[in-house]
Design an enzyme around this catalytic site. Sequence first.
Site, short mmCIF file in Angstrom:
data_model
loop_
_atom_site.label_atom_id
_atom_site.label_comp_id
_atom_site.label_asym_id
_atom_site.label_seq_id
_atom_site.Cartn_x
_atom_site.Cartn_y
_atom_site.Cartn_z
N GLY C 41 3.08 29.17 29.04
CA GLY C 41 3.12 29.06 30.50
C GLY C 41 4.47 29.49 31.03
O GLY C 41 5.51 29.21 30.44
N ALA C 45 8.20 25.47 35.43
CA ALA C 45 8.71 24.69 34.30
C ALA C 45 8.90 25.57 33.07
O ALA C 45 9.95 25.55 32.43
CB ALA C 45 7.76 23.53 33.99
N GLY C 46 7.88 26.37 32.77
CA GLY C 46 7.89 27.15 31.53
C GLY C 46 8.95 28.22 31.48
O GLY C 46 9.68 28.35 30.48
N HIS C 267 -5.56 17.97 49.28
CA HIS C 267 -4.72 18.35 50.42
C HIS C 267 -5.58 18.49 51.67
O HIS C 267 -6.60 19.17 51.65
CB HIS C 267 -4.02 19.68 50.10
CG HIS C 267 -2.81 19.90 50.94
ND1 HIS C 267 -2.89 20.11 52.29
CD2 HIS C 267 -1.50 19.92 50.63
CE1 HIS C 267 -1.67 20.26 52.76
NE2 HIS C 267 -0.80 20.15 51.78
N SER C 285 -0.04 24.97 55.37
CA SER C 285 1.01 23.97 55.15
C SER C 285 0.81 22.70 55.98
O SER C 285 0.39 22.73 57.13
CB SER C 285 2.37 24.58 55.48
OG SER C 285 3.35 23.57 55.43
N ARG C 331 -1.24 12.58 53.30
CA ARG C 331 -2.31 13.51 52.90
C ARG C 331 -3.61 12.82 52.54
O ARG C 331 -4.68 13.21 53.00
CB ARG C 331 -1.84 14.33 51.69
CG ARG C 331 -0.80 15.36 52.04
CD ARG C 331 -0.30 16.06 50.79
NE ARG C 331 0.72 17.05 51.15
CZ ARG C 331 1.36 17.80 50.27
NH1 ARG C 331 1.09 17.69 48.99
NH2 ARG C 331 2.27 18.66 50.67
N HIS C 402 -5.86 20.02 45.07
CA HIS C 402 -4.56 20.68 45.18
C HIS C 402 -3.68 20.51 43.95
O HIS C 402 -3.32 21.47 43.29
CB HIS C 402 -3.86 20.13 46.42
CG HIS C 402 -2.54 20.76 46.73
ND1 HIS C 402 -2.40 22.12 46.84
CD2 HIS C 402 -1.33 20.23 46.94
CE1 HIS C 402 -1.13 22.39 47.11
NE2 HIS C 402 -0.47 21.27 47.17
N GLU C 426 3.78 20.34 35.78
CA GLU C 426 2.53 19.71 36.21
C GLU C 426 1.65 19.35 35.01
O GLU C 426 0.77 18.50 35.13
CB GLU C 426 1.78 20.65 37.19
CG GLU C 426 0.63 19.96 37.92
CD GLU C 426 -0.09 20.88 38.91
OE1 GLU C 426 0.44 21.96 39.20
OE2 GLU C 426 -1.18 20.50 39.38
#
Lengths: 226, 249, 639
Positions: C41, C45-46, C267, C285, C331, C402, C426
């Site tokens: 990934g 992060a990856g 969301h 958004s 939300r 989401h 995630e």
Amino acid sequence: MTKFFTSSIGQKFFMSITGLFLMMFLVVHLTINSLLLFGDGSLFNIAANFMSSNIIMKVIEPILALGFILHILYASYITLKNRMARPQNYLVAGKTNVSWASKNMYILGGLIFIFLVIHLANFFWKVKFGTVAAISYDGGETELHDVYALVAGLFKGWWWYDVLYIIGAIFLFLHLTHGFWSAFQTIGWDNNKWMSRLKVIGYIYSIIIAGGFALIPLFFLIKYVV
Amino acid sequence: MKIKLNIWKQANAKAKGKFEKYELDGVDEEMSFLEMLDSLNEKLIKEGKEPVAYEHDCHEAICGSCSLYINGRPHGPGDVIATCQMHMRSFKDGETITVEPWRAKSFPVLKDLIVDRDAFDKLMAAGGFISIDAGQAPDANANLVSKIDADKAFDAAACIGCGACVAACKNSSAMLFVSAKVSQLALLPQGKIEAKRRALNMVAKMDELGFGSCTNTGACEAECPKGIGIDFIAKLNREYLCASFTEAE
Amino acid sequence: MSKLDAKIPEGPLAEKWTKYKASMKLVSPNNRKKLDIIVVGTGIAGAPAAASLAEMGYNVKVFCFQDSARRAHSVAAQGGINASRNNKNDGDSVYRLFYDMIKGGDFRAREANVYRAAEVSSNIIDQLTAQGVPFAREYGGTLANRTFGGVQVSRTFYAQGQTGQQVLLGGYSALKRQVGLGKVKMFSRRQMLDVVIIDGKARGIITRNLVSGEIERHAAHAVVLATGGYGTIYYLSTLAVQSNGSAAMQAFRKGAFFGNPSFIQIHPTCIPVLNEYQSKLTLMSESLRNDGRIWVPKSKDDKRKPNDIPEEDRDYFLERRYPAFGNLVPRDVASRAAKERCDNGFGVGKTGLAVYLDFSVAVGKQGEKVINGKYGNLFDMYEKITGESPYKTPMMIYPAGHYTMGGLWVDYNLQTTIPGLFAIGEANFSDHGANRLGASSLMQGAGDGYFIAPYTVSNYLADEISTKLPSTDSPEFVEAENSAKALLDKFLSINGTQTATSFHKRLGNIMWNFAGMQRNEEGLKKALGMIADLKKEFWSDLKIPGKTEEINQELEKASRVADFIDLASLIVTDALNRKESCGAHFREESMTEGGEALRIDDQYSFVAAWEYQGEDKEPKLHKEELKFENVEVKVRSYK
């Protein structure tokens, strides 16, 4: 620096520099030629003879030739390479909204080159190596080439030469509309403010240069042929 | 609505491809173009035929996966749009839609409408970065950046790497892509330090990868889904010329 | 219970990470080049994890299924990235960010991890800026901030509405630099098929080359999964259509525990479903709710155009139900309220599954120009997709899946229950509890990648310096490859009548209806049965054209859907088990008289970590009790 000469941007840089140089030449060329429109031709003859005998011009002449040659050679090389970058073409030709001239600079350049050969044969070759009638404006003290008679003779004698020269000017106009602005873009002058300014200046320049060159055959055409 | 499709089919990178004709009925004008292709594929699979391979992912015009040349334009009709946001209402009932992959020597076709854009990754690896390791960063406010420069850098950085610029350019030039990255980083103080090296390396790599050169037609700008302007190409030219004349090799 | 050790360091909350770092084992630079790490990934992060580990000197192999690392779905994050820098002099601090996250997560996250995420947040902004991320600036040249949902300080850093893209490209450029330097070997267009375990430790992965179809074996000393979330379980979600939960499921089947799988954020403001072919929902958004008013017609089946419906026939249901917060409720609350109206027949649009988000008052008062300045790009996107201008007609919106707070269970080292297998971003469950705050997903992913995984992975590798890189010819690799191949062949051999996508759609429907915004015991039990039936049908009637030795997108889809089906059972099992409502997980049996979520802290203050027990067997539940020593556990109210 060695890589610069072979890099794509470096090659374009030479297109730009030679192009800008040729555009300066066009200004000088048109300035002299515009004298054709005034008086009995003496002004033009004096100017033309000055240009061909002047020592500076003798130095510039080969540089000018070199400018043309480099511009053409680089254009051919770049066009060939660019074609190789897309071995397979699209079925539906590009419908992106861009100026026709910008996409066909090499073709326009080629047409201008053909025109240039005819043009050189018509005038340059004859003045340089052929026989041109002599004329004197100071009672025979100095004899000048009667270039005016050469030009006027051509444009008066054959109407299709007038048309050919006008078409040549149109090609030049299209070439310049893209070339002027593009030259500045390539040397990195441009930014988002100057882009539209340079495009406008480029259009004005192209209209003046091409319009001016077209005016001369048109002038002779209307005055003597029609 | 009913549409006719003329789609490039090619089994793999080595195979010879050809155009295949399809007809699709019951197309809703609210469908996105990609959803139309999906429904074509569903139909083909059920008929036991080979579906059309194409790339898409985010459907928000940000991942840059889509790479369809539709009716003579990358990302199809409409300006500042990626294929994924284009909807069938942009087409007429009964219209023939020709879909081709990006065409460039540097983007070889892998299958049908999928091309290999690894060349863009190679360009990035050649210099599309600032050389800093994790942990070395100074305070983010230590280098002040004028809002104008930051905004301009953002405009360049908005590139999604889809390759529409290359696809649109008659020379298959990657100048807009390279110029966007070079400009973004050259506009920021932290990127200026290796700006010359970056420009030299990325342009050298671009030439090596077989992209054409820029003849300033502006087709890239006209088709860029993020509206990135060719003034960045002028900036790249400037950066490159300057670097060539001053940087020791 | 015995196996679940979160390995939280001793000491006061604020000193845990610092002290732990000081006591971690190190690998000397000359040993690092002997160690190989696999990162799967290339998102927020990856990519940073891979780049940072390569910068330290490890040999890193990076895998992504996209054609380029730059296309990971982090790229689509819009709003911003949080950092506790107190740049606005408004009283922000690491503790305050930590507290907001714990509270926003409805007290279902681990204190120590959340505090650490807040602690490293400031460094992320420094790092990204140094990489050339063009964050928004003030005229004076300093970084700008904006305010984001549900907090009282201005701590969100942003790059217009494309923060995720810019932040991701920062990590991507660092990754590309290491590729150029030869420290990272990049494998794009690879689908992970399995993780290889040798002697109880993660030692490699099996992948499929998506171009040639070749099955490949890759060995390493440690494996880091940064494979994102599984919101596409609903088929229609805000995620990219190829985002998936397969890597997590492969790890789960090999023994890694799955934490809180049922915590999925819905969301509220997304462009609704327009037709049955739709493959994706687009996020609008959350900031739109600052100026937009949400309403539906007062009478059912009101077929008039929105602008023809007079004021007295409109029901501004959020303003009616939540007078204090109005359109700005969190939300989960906004999503449920919209669903309630639509379920009762008041929904609008062709499908009846949409509510209006109306800007007419805002446009009238502030003028089109001001509204354009605030939301121009979103309005444009909306118009491109729907063909309608929100300046003139109200937007239609509906909630969509989401973000997944749940994920692979990890300890404080971000290591799963399989030694040597790490999960970051995630893909893990760790920092957001039962609900994620806006602008904290980029923060957590980048924090894991730049500043946490490089330390904790090194700490693990310190004991591996004399371990030789396992041979890919070892029986474990051979076996893993064989079973992966067998699975692919199985997909192709069924030769039924239904496509992978059609199964995914049906699975998504089941999940959305019974394990979406609102859940109850009856529905969840029903869903379990339906998923089991769907699974049977999938394995007997799937149709995949083509073969394995080529680009075969249908085959890719099939393997994702197969994993989604198993993951769906796991999600439903977890949702059934948690009989309380908390954050995004709303159980109808557990609500207040006013219809709000009701937590049951004395019974459910734990992380549900599920252990695989075999194909179609109910997984075993392990509980990690959550201790709150630094915050007071409270009830959230928005009335």
